[in-house]
Design a protein around this motif. Structure first.
Motif, PDB file in Angstrom:
ATOM      1  N   GLY A 187      54.909  47.674 -31.772  1.00  0.00           N
ATOM      2  CA  GLY A 187      53.666  47.144 -32.323  1.00  0.00           C
ATOM      3  C   GLY A 187      53.528  45.653 -32.105  1.00  0.00           C
ATOM      4  N   ILE A 188      54.623  44.930 -32.271  1.00  0.00           N
ATOM      5  CA  ILE A 188      54.607  43.474 -32.065  1.00  0.00           C
ATOM      6  C   ILE A 188      54.293  43.165 -30.604  1.00  0.00           C
ATOM      7  CG2 ILE A 188      56.038  41.390 -32.034  1.00  0.00           C
ATOM      8  CD1 ILE A 188      57.556  42.652 -34.447  1.00  0.00           C
ATOM      9  N   GLN A 189      54.994  43.838 -29.695  1.00  0.00           N
ATOM     10  CA  GLN A 189      54.782  43.597 -28.271  1.00  0.00           C
ATOM     11  C   GLN A 189      53.379  44.000 -27.836  1.00  0.00           C
ATOM     12  OE1 GLN A 189      58.107  44.787 -25.677  1.00  0.00           O
ATOM     13  NE2 GLN A 189      59.300  45.004 -27.559  1.00  0.00           N
ATOM     14  N   ALA A 190      52.884  45.117 -28.366  1.00  0.00           N
ATOM     15  CA  ALA A 190      51.524  45.553 -28.036  1.00  0.00           C
ATOM     16  C   ALA A 190      50.513  44.541 -28.559  1.00  0.00           C
ATOM     17  CB  ALA A 190      51.247  46.939 -28.615  1.00  0.00           C
ATOM     18  N   GLY A 191      50.753  43.989 -29.743  1.00  0.00           N
ATOM     19  CA  GLY A 191      49.868  42.970 -30.295  1.00  0.00           C
ATOM     20  C   GLY A 191      49.827  41.730 -29.427  1.00  0.00           C
ATOM     21  N   GLN A 192      50.981  41.327 -28.936  1.00  0.00           N
ATOM     22  CA  GLN A 192      51.049  40.150 -28.065  1.00  0.00           C
ATOM     23  C   GLN A 192      50.330  40.423 -26.746  1.00  0.00           C
ATOM     24  OE1 GLN A 192      55.323  39.785 -28.099  1.00  0.00           O
ATOM     25  NE2 GLN A 192      55.295  38.314 -29.794  1.00  0.00           N
ATOM     26  N   LEU A 193      50.519  41.624 -26.202  1.00  0.00           N
ATOM     27  CA  LEU A 193      49.844  42.009 -24.963  1.00  0.00           C
ATOM     28  C   LEU A 193      48.327  42.006 -25.165  1.00  0.00           C
ATOM     29  CD1 LEU A 193      49.933  43.143 -22.051  1.00  0.00           C
ATOM     30  CD2 LEU A 193      50.147  45.419 -23.065  1.00  0.00           C
ATOM     31  N   LEU A 194      47.890  42.587 -26.271  1.00  0.00           N
ATOM     32  CA  LEU A 194      46.458  42.650 -26.566  1.00  0.00           C
ATOM     33  C   LEU A 194      45.864  41.249 -26.712  1.00  0.00           C
ATOM     34  CD1 LEU A 194      43.979  44.416 -27.172  1.00  0.00           C
ATOM     35  CD2 LEU A 194      44.651  44.326 -29.580  1.00  0.00           C
ATOM     36  N   ALA A 195      46.570  40.360 -27.378  1.00  0.00           N
ATOM     37  CA  ALA A 195      46.079  38.991 -27.572  1.00  0.00           C
ATOM     38  C   ALA A 195      45.847  38.291 -26.230  1.00  0.00           C
ATOM     39  CB  ALA A 195      47.057  38.197 -28.431  1.00  0.00           C
ATOM     40  N   LYS A 196      46.680  38.585 -25.244  1.00  0.00           N
ATOM     41  CA  LYS A 196      46.542  37.960 -23.925  1.00  0.00           C
ATOM     42  C   LYS A 196      45.288  38.416 -23.182  1.00  0.00           C
ATOM     43  CE  LYS A 196      51.475  37.299 -23.217  1.00  0.00           C
ATOM     44  NZ  LYS A 196      52.662  37.724 -22.450  1.00  0.00           N
ATOM     45  N   THR A 197      44.714  39.550 -23.573  1.00  0.00           N
ATOM     46  CA  THR A 197      43.524  40.058 -22.879  1.00  0.00           C
ATOM     47  C   THR A 197      42.251  39.328 -23.272  1.00  0.00           C
ATOM     48  OG1 THR A 197      42.927  41.728 -24.544  1.00  0.00           O
ATOM     49  CG2 THR A 197      44.534  42.385 -22.839  1.00  0.00           C
ATOM     50  N   GLY A 198      42.288  38.607 -24.395  1.00  0.00           N
ATOM     51  CA  GLY A 198      41.097  37.926 -24.878  1.00  0.00           C
ATOM     52  C   GLY A 198      40.181  38.822 -25.694  1.00  0.00           C
ATOM     53  N   ALA A 199      40.664  40.002 -26.073  1.00  0.00           N
ATOM     54  CA  ALA A 199      39.851  40.923 -26.876  1.00  0.00           C
ATOM     55  C   ALA A 199      39.557  40.315 -28.241  1.00  0.00           C
ATOM     56  CB  ALA A 199      40.569  42.263 -27.040  1.00  0.00           C
ATOM     57  N   GLY A 200      38.365  40.574 -28.744  1.00  0.00           N
ATOM     58  CA  GLY A 200      37.980  40.122 -30.076  1.00  0.00           C
ATOM     59  C   GLY A 200      37.948  41.254 -31.078  1.00  0.00           C
ATOM     60  N   VAL A 201      37.986  42.492 -30.564  1.00  0.00           N
ATOM     61  CA  VAL A 201      37.932  43.688 -31.406  1.00  0.00           C
ATOM     62  C   VAL A 201      38.941  44.703 -30.872  1.00  0.00           C
ATOM     63  CG1 VAL A 201      36.494  45.674 -32.060  1.00  0.00           C
ATOM     64  CG2 VAL A 201      35.516  43.386 -32.052  1.00  0.00           C
ATOM     65  N   LEU A 202      39.599  45.393 -31.793  1.00  0.00           N
ATOM     66  CA  LEU A 202      40.504  46.495 -31.469  1.00  0.00           C
ATOM     67  C   LEU A 202      40.011  47.739 -32.193  1.00  0.00           C
ATOM     68  CD1 LEU A 202      43.155  47.898 -30.533  1.00  0.00           C
ATOM     69  CD2 LEU A 202      44.214  46.974 -32.628  1.00  0.00           C
ATOM     70  N   ILE A 203      39.884  48.838 -31.447  1.00  0.00           N
ATOM     71  CA  ILE A 203      39.553  50.136 -32.030  1.00  0.00           C
ATOM     72  C   ILE A 203      40.742  51.053 -31.784  1.00  0.00           C
ATOM     73  CG2 ILE A 203      37.992  52.112 -31.986  1.00  0.00           C
ATOM     74  CD1 ILE A 203      35.854  50.174 -30.837  1.00  0.00           C
ATOM     75  N   THR A 204      41.293  51.604 -32.871  1.00  0.00           N
ATOM     76  CA  THR A 204      42.481  52.445 -32.790  1.00  0.00           C
ATOM     77  C   THR A 204      42.515  53.361 -34.005  1.00  0.00           C
ATOM     78  OG1 THR A 204      44.880  52.393 -32.363  1.00  0.00           O
ATOM     79  CG2 THR A 204      44.006  50.760 -33.933  1.00  0.00           C
ATOM     80  N   GLY A 205      43.605  54.081 -34.175  1.00  0.00           N
ATOM     81  CA  GLY A 205      43.746  54.937 -35.349  1.00  0.00           C
ATOM     82  C   GLY A 205      44.290  54.161 -36.535  1.00  0.00           C
ATOM     83  N   HIS A 206      45.456  53.556 -36.336  1.00  0.00           N
ATOM     84  CA  HIS A 206      46.060  52.755 -37.393  1.00  0.00           C
ATOM     85  C   HIS A 206      46.976  51.698 -36.778  1.00  0.00           C
ATOM     86  CE1 HIS A 206      48.994  56.004 -36.706  1.00  0.00           C
ATOM     87  NE2 HIS A 206      49.878  55.082 -36.945  1.00  0.00           N
ATOM     88  N   SER A 236      46.082  40.148 -36.387  1.00  0.00           N
ATOM     89  CA  SER A 236      45.301  39.288 -37.289  1.00  0.00           C
ATOM     90  C   SER A 236      45.420  37.824 -36.897  1.00  0.00           C
ATOM     91  CB  SER A 236      45.761  39.458 -38.735  1.00  0.00           C
ATOM     92  OG  SER A 236      45.454  40.737 -39.199  1.00  0.00           O
ATOM     93  N   ALA A 237      46.638  37.392 -36.571  1.00  0.00           N
ATOM     94  CA  ALA A 237      46.871  35.999 -36.189  1.00  0.00           C
ATOM     95  C   ALA A 237      46.113  35.637 -34.915  1.00  0.00           C
ATOM     96  CB  ALA A 237      48.361  35.742 -36.012  1.00  0.00           C
ATOM     97  N   ALA A 238      45.852  36.626 -34.065  1.00  0.00           N
ATOM     98  CA  ALA A 238      45.100  36.397 -32.826  1.00  0.00           C
ATOM     99  C   ALA A 238      43.588  36.468 -33.064  1.00  0.00           C
ATOM    100  CB  ALA A 238      45.523  37.420 -31.773  1.00  0.00           C
ATOM    101  N   ASN A 239      43.194  36.600 -34.334  1.00  0.00           N
ATOM    102  CA  ASN A 239      41.778  36.687 -34.712  1.00  0.00           C
ATOM    103  C   ASN A 239      41.060  37.856 -34.047  1.00  0.00           C
ATOM    104  OD1 ASN A 239      41.755  34.439 -36.485  1.00  0.00           O
ATOM    105  ND2 ASN A 239      41.743  33.093 -34.697  1.00  0.00           N
ATOM    106  N   ILE A 240      41.757  38.984 -33.954  1.00  0.00           N
ATOM    107  CA  ILE A 240      41.174  40.204 -33.409  1.00  0.00           C
ATOM    108  C   ILE A 240      40.803  41.101 -34.585  1.00  0.00           C
ATOM    109  CG2 ILE A 240      41.577  42.250 -31.981  1.00  0.00           C
ATOM    110  CD1 ILE A 240      43.662  40.527 -30.427  1.00  0.00           C
ATOM    111  N   SER A 241      39.533  41.449 -34.690  1.00  0.00           N
ATOM    112  CA  SER A 241      39.078  42.357 -35.739  1.00  0.00           C
ATOM    113  C   SER A 241      39.520  43.774 -35.390  1.00  0.00           C
ATOM    114  CB  SER A 241      37.556  42.326 -35.849  1.00  0.00           C
ATOM    115  OG  SER A 241      37.115  41.031 -36.149  1.00  0.00           O
ATOM    116  N   MET A 242      39.933  44.528 -36.395  1.00  0.00           N
ATOM    117  CA  MET A 242      40.445  45.880 -36.172  1.00  0.00           C
ATOM    118  C   MET A 242      39.553  46.916 -36.845  1.00  0.00           C
ATOM    119  SD  MET A 242      44.442  44.982 -36.843  1.00  0.00           S
ATOM    120  CE  MET A 242      44.156  43.499 -37.807  1.00  0.00           C
ATOM    121  N   TYR A 243      39.323  48.028 -36.135  1.00  0.00           N
ATOM    122  CA  TYR A 243      38.505  49.120 -36.662  1.00  0.00           C
ATOM    123  C   TYR A 243      39.217  50.439 -36.414  1.00  0.00           C
ATOM    124  CZ  TYR A 243      34.835  45.719 -37.159  1.00  0.00           C
ATOM    125  OH  TYR A 243      34.114  44.627 -37.550  1.00  0.00           O
ATOM    126  N   SER A 244      39.061  51.343 -37.359  1.00  0.00           N
ATOM    127  CA  SER A 244      39.753  52.620 -37.292  1.00  0.00           C
ATOM    128  C   SER A 244      38.809  53.769 -36.987  1.00  0.00           C
ATOM    129  CB  SER A 244      40.454  52.907 -38.623  1.00  0.00           C
ATOM    130  OG  SER A 244      41.075  54.178 -38.574  1.00  0.00           O
TER     131      SER A 244
END
Length: 117
Positions: free
Chosen positions: A52-71, A81-89
């Motif tokens: 999860g930590i590594q995936a979060g770091q990878l996602l932050a590098k993409t410049g995404a502002g929103v994440l849609i996932t299950g949990h 959260s620290a990367a200011n990416i809003s999360m939706y389930s």
């Protein structure tokens, strides 16, 4: 804005992966350019821990502002959260990436405001 969706495949017709840290791919829609791109999450598929930590770091590098996932788990939640990416389930629904994007744009997804253990 870039919108990242966890997926089992590499395009907008792929089914959504409800896992975050061990998702197969992040399929990312760029609203400004109206384009799609895919980022493989292969390094985390078999990770013993820290996926999860590594995936979060990878996602932050993409410049995404929103994440849609299950949990999102506790450690990944902090990184995202620290990367200011809003999360939706999507909950446990297994829609296509395109359907998930449409649900988000219509305001039909639930914000993730706390990690799931």
């Amino acid at each position: 804005m870039k919108i990242a969706i966890t997926a089992h495949g590499e395009d907008c017709q792929a089914s959504v992966d409800t896992r975050f840290g061990r998702a197969d791919y992040f399929v990312i829609y760029d609203q400004e350019k109206d384009t799609w791109e895919t980022v493989a999450n292969t390094q985390n598929l078999e990770a013993a821990h820290g996926a999860g930590i590594q995936a979060g770091q990878l996602l932050a590098k993409t410049g995404a502002g929103v994440l849609i996932t299950g949990h999102v788990g506790p450690k990944a939640f902090k990184i995202v959260s620290a990367a200011n990416i809003s999360m939706y389930s999507l909950g446990t629904e297994n829609n296509t990436v395109k359907a998930a994007l449409e649900a988000f744009l219509a305001g039909n997804l639930t914000p993730i405001t706390a990690p799931k253990s």
